[in-house]
Design an enzyme around this catalytic site. Structure first.
Site, short mmCIF file in Angstrom:
data_model
loop_
_atom_site.label_atom_id
_atom_site.label_comp_id
_atom_site.label_asym_id
_atom_site.label_seq_id
_atom_site.Cartn_x
_atom_site.Cartn_y
_atom_site.Cartn_z
N HIS A 410 -38.45 -21.04 108.98
CA HIS A 410 -38.11 -20.21 108.12
C HIS A 410 -39.19 -20.51 107.50
O HIS A 410 -39.96 -21.31 106.99
CB HIS A 410 -36.85 -19.99 107.42
CG HIS A 410 -36.05 -20.88 106.53
ND1 HIS A 410 -36.70 -21.04 105.53
CD2 HIS A 410 -35.29 -21.49 106.57
CE1 HIS A 410 -36.64 -21.90 104.79
NE2 HIS A 410 -35.31 -22.26 105.47
N CYS A 431 -33.35 -26.67 107.33
CA CYS A 431 -33.92 -26.21 107.99
C CYS A 431 -35.25 -26.78 108.16
O CYS A 431 -35.48 -27.70 107.14
CB CYS A 431 -33.29 -25.03 107.50
SG CYS A 431 -32.30 -23.81 107.65
#
Length: 457
Positions: A410, A431
């Site tokens: 992301h 992430c």
């Protein structure tokens, strides 16, 4: 006084015979006809009450004898086998149905009387209990009957014939005793009470089973794993999956499943280590991840079962489930995202060519939040999503989840820098943080299903 002539003597004789005949008729209206017996006890010439007393007296001493091959196996009193103590009802019925006018014929012919309703003499519950206990006792050292059956051996269908044992059926024994009572007998032949084989070679059911097994056992085929690899399934393997029980022919699905498990273990890639040629670190072993394919055991079982039951040979591609199956045998393929944790860099290759790359920030190892390694794949693409975790909620513009623990790729506009050792102090919760401008292009370039290889050499 005049002497009788010959005609007179004849007439006198006739009168005497008539008197004797009608006297007998009168007598046998209330007494049993000549040669009448019940269960071996003679009651000829007796009234119902007299016969009842005689039978009750003999009940405990008269025996039912079980005979086998001419030898006495057991003797039990009639009371033990279930003969009732009250004989009046069947005796009355027998008396009503006999014909007193026929008494001379009974004297001359010596035909025994039969009982109109012999079952009235038997207590069925006692008889069944006796038969069951007797059969259990006698069967302890007897051989059971064996059904005919079919097996495959060395590629040939073998017929195993039935075998007649000498174990006694409690049901057949009870029926045999009832039949003996029906015929006023006190002997039962045990040979007629043996448990019979349920399936014999001359039965239609057996012949149909043999025909079906022959058809199924002639099936063979091949399951194609890759372009260059086919797995042969020969007749003997198929035959090892076929079973017959009491004429019912079925496939042993547990054996087929075992075979499919072996195929899966040998060829499937899910859950296995992946050899990956990285951009900077050479060939690396990547463990774990959700990417990979497995044999679709349910679908394969259905197709194999149908092929064999239909008696049809087969040659087809393996049924798979998961991601990453390629008929040319390649694993990850030539289109993928590469995340190199050591070098804090991300690459996107399409059909073997580098399309774009960028420095990134992965999970913070000092806080035990390292990005998990493995071969995963982008299983969704979402715009303007909000990521939630322990004590945080973070909106992002581009979200591409890649594994089953909530880790993905992301944008991260809050990061002031990327690459180097920045992740050691300012790494993510797990992430892969991408520069906003770069991830916007990456989002458009990749599709759902694209492999994501994350490693840390």
């Amino acid at each position: 006084m005049r002497k009788l002539n010959s005609r007179g003597y004849v007439a006198l004789g006739i009168i005497v015979l008539i008197i004797i005949y009608f006297g007998g008729v009168i007598h046998y209206h209330s007494h049993f006809l000549p040669h009448t017996e019940i269960l071996g006890t003679k009651i000829a010439g007796k009234s119902v009450d007299q016969a009842d007393k005689i039978l009750i007296h003999h009940l405990k001493t008269n025996q039912m004898t079980l005979v086998e091959n001419g030898k006495i196996v057991a003797k039990d009193s009639q009371q033990t086998i279930g003969i009732r103590k009250d004989f009046k009802q069947p005796l009355k019925e027998l008396a009503r149905k006999q014909h007193a006018w026929d008494w001379p014929i009974k004297v001359l012919t010596n035909n025994a009387q039969t009982i109109p309703n012999s079952r009235a003499l038997l207590n069925q519950k006692t008889l069944e209990q006796y038969s069951r206990q007797t059969a259990d006792k006698l069967n302890q050292k007897r051989q059971p009957s064996k059904d005919a059956y079919l097996t495959y051996r060395n590629g040939k269908l073998i017929t195993h014939k039935q075998h007649q044992g000498n174990q006694i059926s409690a049901t057949r024994l009870a029926k045999a005793i009832s039949t003996s009572v029906d015929h006023n007998q006190n002997t039962v032949k045990l040979n007629a009470t043996y448990i019979k084989p349920l399936l014999t070679t001359n039965m239609a059911k057996f012949k149909q089973a043999k025909s079906k097994m022959t058809k199924m056992g002639n099936v063979s085929g091949a399951i194609k794993i890759y372009d260059h690899k086919s797995l042969k399934v020969n007749r003997q393997r198929v035959q090892s999956w076929i079973k017959e029980n009491n004429g019912d022919v079925q496939l042993d699905t547990s054996k087929i499943e075992t075979f499919l498990d072996q195929v899966n273990h040998q060829y499937a890639t899910y859950g296995k280590d992946h050899k990956f040629k990285s951009t900077k670190e050479g060939t690396v072993d990547v463990k774990g991840g959700i990417y990979g394919w497995s044999v679709d055991k349910k679908q394969e079982l259905t197709m194999l079962s149908q092929n064999i039951n239909d008696g049809k040979n087969f040659h087809r591609w393996v049924a798979t489930t998961g991601r990453g199956y390629h008929r040319n045998g390649t694993d990850i393929g030539s289109t993928y995202v590469e995340v190199d944790i050591k070098n804090q860099h991300e690459y996107f290759y399409k059909k073997g060519k580098l399309v774009m790359d960028s420095d990134v920030v992965t999970g913070n190892p000092t806080k035990h939040k390292s990005t998990p390694t493995g071969v995963d794949y982008i299983w969704s693409k979402q715009r303007n999503a909000t990521l939630h975790g322990a004590n945080y909620s973070q909106p992002v513009k581009y979200w591409m989840p890649a594994n089953d623990t909530g880790v993905g790729l992301h944008d991260s506009p809050w990061q002031p820098r990327y690459g180097g050792d920045w992740y050691l102090s300012h790494g993510s919760h797990g992430c892969v943080n991408n520069p906003p401008a770069f991830v916007a292009k990456l989002y458009k370039a990749v599709s759902v299903g694209t492999p994501v290889v994350i490693f840390n050499k």
